[in-house]
Design a protein around this motif. Structure first.
Motif, PDB file in Angstrom:
ATOM      1  N   VAL B  91       0.869  -1.177   0.000  1.00  0.00           N
ATOM      2  CA  VAL B  91       0.000   0.000   0.000  1.00  0.00           C
ATOM      3  C   VAL B  91       0.906   1.227   0.000  1.00  0.00           C
ATOM      4  O   VAL B  91       1.835   1.302   0.812  1.00  0.00           O
ATOM      5  CB  VAL B  91      -0.913   0.023   1.241  1.00  0.00           C
ATOM      6  N   ALA B 158      -3.945  11.502   6.312  1.00  0.00           N
ATOM      7  CA  ALA B 158      -4.270  10.105   6.548  1.00  0.00           C
ATOM      8  C   ALA B 158      -5.750   9.966   6.896  1.00  0.00           C
ATOM      9  O   ALA B 158      -6.437   9.068   6.414  1.00  0.00           O
ATOM     10  CB  ALA B 158      -3.408   9.537   7.667  1.00  0.00           C
ATOM     11  N   HIS B 159      -6.262  10.879   7.703  1.00  0.00           N
ATOM     12  CA  HIS B 159      -7.681  10.835   8.039  1.00  0.00           C
ATOM     13  C   HIS B 159      -8.536  11.068   6.809  1.00  0.00           C
ATOM     14  O   HIS B 159      -9.555  10.405   6.613  1.00  0.00           O
ATOM     15  CB  HIS B 159      -8.000  11.865   9.120  1.00  0.00           C
ATOM     16  N   ARG B 161      -7.834  10.241   3.891  1.00  0.00           N
ATOM     17  CA  ARG B 161      -7.856   9.018   3.087  1.00  0.00           C
ATOM     18  C   ARG B 161      -8.736   7.954   3.707  1.00  0.00           C
ATOM     19  O   ARG B 161      -9.393   7.178   3.005  1.00  0.00           O
ATOM     20  CB  ARG B 161      -6.449   8.482   2.883  1.00  0.00           C
ATOM     21  N   VAL B 162      -8.767   7.881   5.022  1.00  0.00           N
ATOM     22  CA  VAL B 162      -9.665   6.938   5.679  1.00  0.00           C
ATOM     23  C   VAL B 162     -11.108   7.253   5.278  1.00  0.00           C
ATOM     24  O   VAL B 162     -11.883   6.355   4.935  1.00  0.00           O
ATOM     25  CB  VAL B 162      -9.516   7.008   7.218  1.00  0.00           C
ATOM     26  N   ILE B 163     -11.425   8.526   5.288  1.00  0.00           N
ATOM     27  CA  ILE B 163     -12.785   8.933   4.945  1.00  0.00           C
ATOM     28  C   ILE B 163     -13.100   8.605   3.496  1.00  0.00           C
ATOM     29  O   ILE B 163     -14.168   8.065   3.187  1.00  0.00           O
ATOM     30  CB  ILE B 163     -12.952  10.433   5.246  1.00  0.00           C
ATOM     31  N   LEU B 165     -11.682   6.289   1.596  1.00  0.00           N
ATOM     32  CA  LEU B 165     -11.789   4.848   1.405  1.00  0.00           C
ATOM     33  C   LEU B 165     -13.095   4.315   1.982  1.00  0.00           C
ATOM     34  O   LEU B 165     -13.631   3.323   1.508  1.00  0.00           O
ATOM     35  CB  LEU B 165     -10.605   4.144   2.073  1.00  0.00           C
ATOM     36  N   SER B 166     -13.602   4.999   3.018  1.00  0.00           N
ATOM     37  CA  SER B 166     -14.834   4.535   3.651  1.00  0.00           C
ATOM     38  C   SER B 166     -16.070   4.921   2.863  1.00  0.00           C
ATOM     39  O   SER B 166     -17.088   4.241   2.935  1.00  0.00           O
ATOM     40  CB  SER B 166     -14.962   5.124   5.062  1.00  0.00           C
ATOM     41  N   THR B 167     -15.996   6.018   2.152  1.00  0.00           N
ATOM     42  CA  THR B 167     -17.243   6.547   1.583  1.00  0.00           C
ATOM     43  C   THR B 167     -17.256   6.711   0.065  1.00  0.00           C
ATOM     44  O   THR B 167     -18.327   6.784  -0.512  1.00  0.00           O
ATOM     45  CB  THR B 167     -17.574   7.920   2.195  1.00  0.00           C
ATOM     46  N   THR B 208      -4.877   3.738  -4.048  1.00  0.00           N
ATOM     47  CA  THR B 208      -6.315   3.972  -3.958  1.00  0.00           C
ATOM     48  C   THR B 208      -7.089   2.746  -3.504  1.00  0.00           C
ATOM     49  O   THR B 208      -8.318   2.785  -3.444  1.00  0.00           O
ATOM     50  CB  THR B 208      -6.861   4.422  -5.333  1.00  0.00           C
ATOM     51  N   GLY B 209      -6.374   1.685  -3.216  1.00  0.00           N
ATOM     52  CA  GLY B 209      -7.051   0.488  -2.741  1.00  0.00           C
ATOM     53  C   GLY B 209      -7.886  -0.190  -3.803  1.00  0.00           C
ATOM     54  O   GLY B 209      -9.019  -0.587  -3.560  1.00  0.00           O
TER      55      GLY B 209
END
Lengths: 252, 252
Positions: B91, B158-159, B161-163, B165-167, B208-209
């Motif tokens: 990653v 980082a936050h 990106r978490v958001i 990836l989550s949405t 980007t997962g």
DNA sequence: CGTCCATTTGATCAGGGTCAAGACGAGTGG
DNA sequence: CCACTCGTCTTGACCCTGATCAAATGGACG
């Protein structure tokens, strides 16, 4: 200022009623990682500048984008840190446990809070005005060092979640989230580690980037295999090890 | 120490051949955000302790879990920061551009690097021994402040990106990643902003997962609608605005 | 010119999101 | 004390996004 929509009726350990609260819990507070390395005198001086606040369940401690006027230490309760997307979806960044710092945007030179913090249950926090930060850093290097360590841990954590979201399946992410919550806040019961504050399927979904439906299905499945036990806004991790194994397993 | 598997044959601007490199680029270096607020004398002292290093494309600057013996400043080139899962999936945490600090684990009290840094192209970095960190913080508060600001920005990132990836959907994430890269490192060309280092479909997927297949399909589709132009390890963002709109659009 | 790697493209299919409906429990007001 | 209501949770049916599998094409470089 100590009141909010439900403030008047809350019953928390009567800290605010005691004008001398800082002496009361001194020994407990001194033991927190945030204060390691401070002399008793320094600790006195730090605590003397703090304002204790009581926050009712559901009330915000600070809001995203708002000017960062204070930084906080959570003494009691649990805080949910949340961000909302432009489309209105909420994402839970993390839960804060007693003893942790929060709202320390000022430590990294931000003028506003990057997220919203909401009391998951009734909370007690200490608040310091942000202007004190530079003084604290200069006067108590240990305090600053611990704060930076906290930030480093959170950065690490955020990266770990990016990796999780990028590579793991939903069931693995949910399993890991539950294990972490149980470790962080779990209260031992006859059945296992009970997560110590009300947490809904929706909340778990917002932590793991999925939907409440999927979380519900997973929890019922895991309940049948004896991994967890759950009820309304309540989750008990029964078999932490097997759950963790599930989280780390190759996607079978 | 200046050599690595390909070190001997690299041709980078002859900085190492110049024994007085620090005077050479002094004015450029002084302008970097990391050094804002330092007096010229302080800057001299800081640079005097630095070791310039040349890193060949593909060579690691530091490895995950390795003891954090140095911290670095990227002078030239681009660095890819990567983590590998236990299952071997990579990653990409971020790309570092010239002028940015990297490997500053020591600033948050870590003893080891939390990720691996690899030169995306031939790079020139300045390295300082980690032991100097406390001295630097004490002697040059501006330097430390800038470093903490960097860490804050990365935490924020980082936050974000978490958001994401989550949405967000895959196409939105890829679009946003390209826009960010173009803004961060884009070199203006006749056709648009060219991302300034070799970047494969696989790399974009790891940011980007998703998978290289999906990235490939998206890029060809976007090329047809004139949003981007891409070739082997090469992407040009033609219409940054429309791409950004796509990234932010409600999932129609 | 051959080899290797990046890329493209098609076919398939499943994980998990969405839609819909109902059951359950807790708090509220009469 | 009970009925009502609202929010949480469950469960089924369906289907879409995007991963996976497979194979061919095309540059780049030795």
């Amino acid at each position: 200022m100590f009141c909010n929509e439900a403030g008047a009726s809350i019953e928390v350990a009567g800290i605010l009623e005691n004008p001398d609260m800082s002496r009361l819990d001194r020994s407990l507070i001194a033991r927190l990682p945030a204060f390691q390395g401070l002399t008793p005198d320094d600790l006195d001086r730090v605590l003397a500048r703090a304002t204790p606040l009581r926050i009712a369940k559901g009330a915000p401690i600070f809001e995203c984008e708002q000017e960062a006027q204070s930084f906080f230490l959570l003494l009691d309760g649990h805080v949910r840190v949340v961000r909302t997307t432009p489309q209105g979806q909420e994402v839970i960044i993390r839960y804060i446990s007693p003893g942790e710092l929060l709202g320390i945007a000022i430590a990294v030179g931000r003028a506003t809070y990057p997220a919203t913090a909401v009391a998951a249950i009734d909370c007690v926090v200490l608040a310091w005005p942000s202007q004190l930060w530079p003084d604290f850093v200069a006067a108590y290097p240990g305090f600053a060092g611990n704060a930076y360590k906290t930030i480093g841990d959170r950065l690490q954590d955020a990266h770990a979640r990016v990796i999780e979201l990028s590579t793991a399946q939903v069931d693995q992410r949910v399993a890991l989230a539950l294990v972490k919550l149980a470790q962080q806040t779990g209260k031992p019961t006859a059945e296992g580690l009970l997560i110590d504050f009300p947490i809904s399927r929706q909340d778990i979904a917002e932590m793991t980037g999925t939907t409440l439906h999927t979380v519900s299905r997973l929890l019922t499945a895991w309940q049948e295999s004896g991994l967890v036990k759950s009820g309304r806004q309540k989750v008990t991790v029964v078999d932490s090890d097997r759950l963790l194994a599930l989280a780390e397993a190759a996607p079978s």
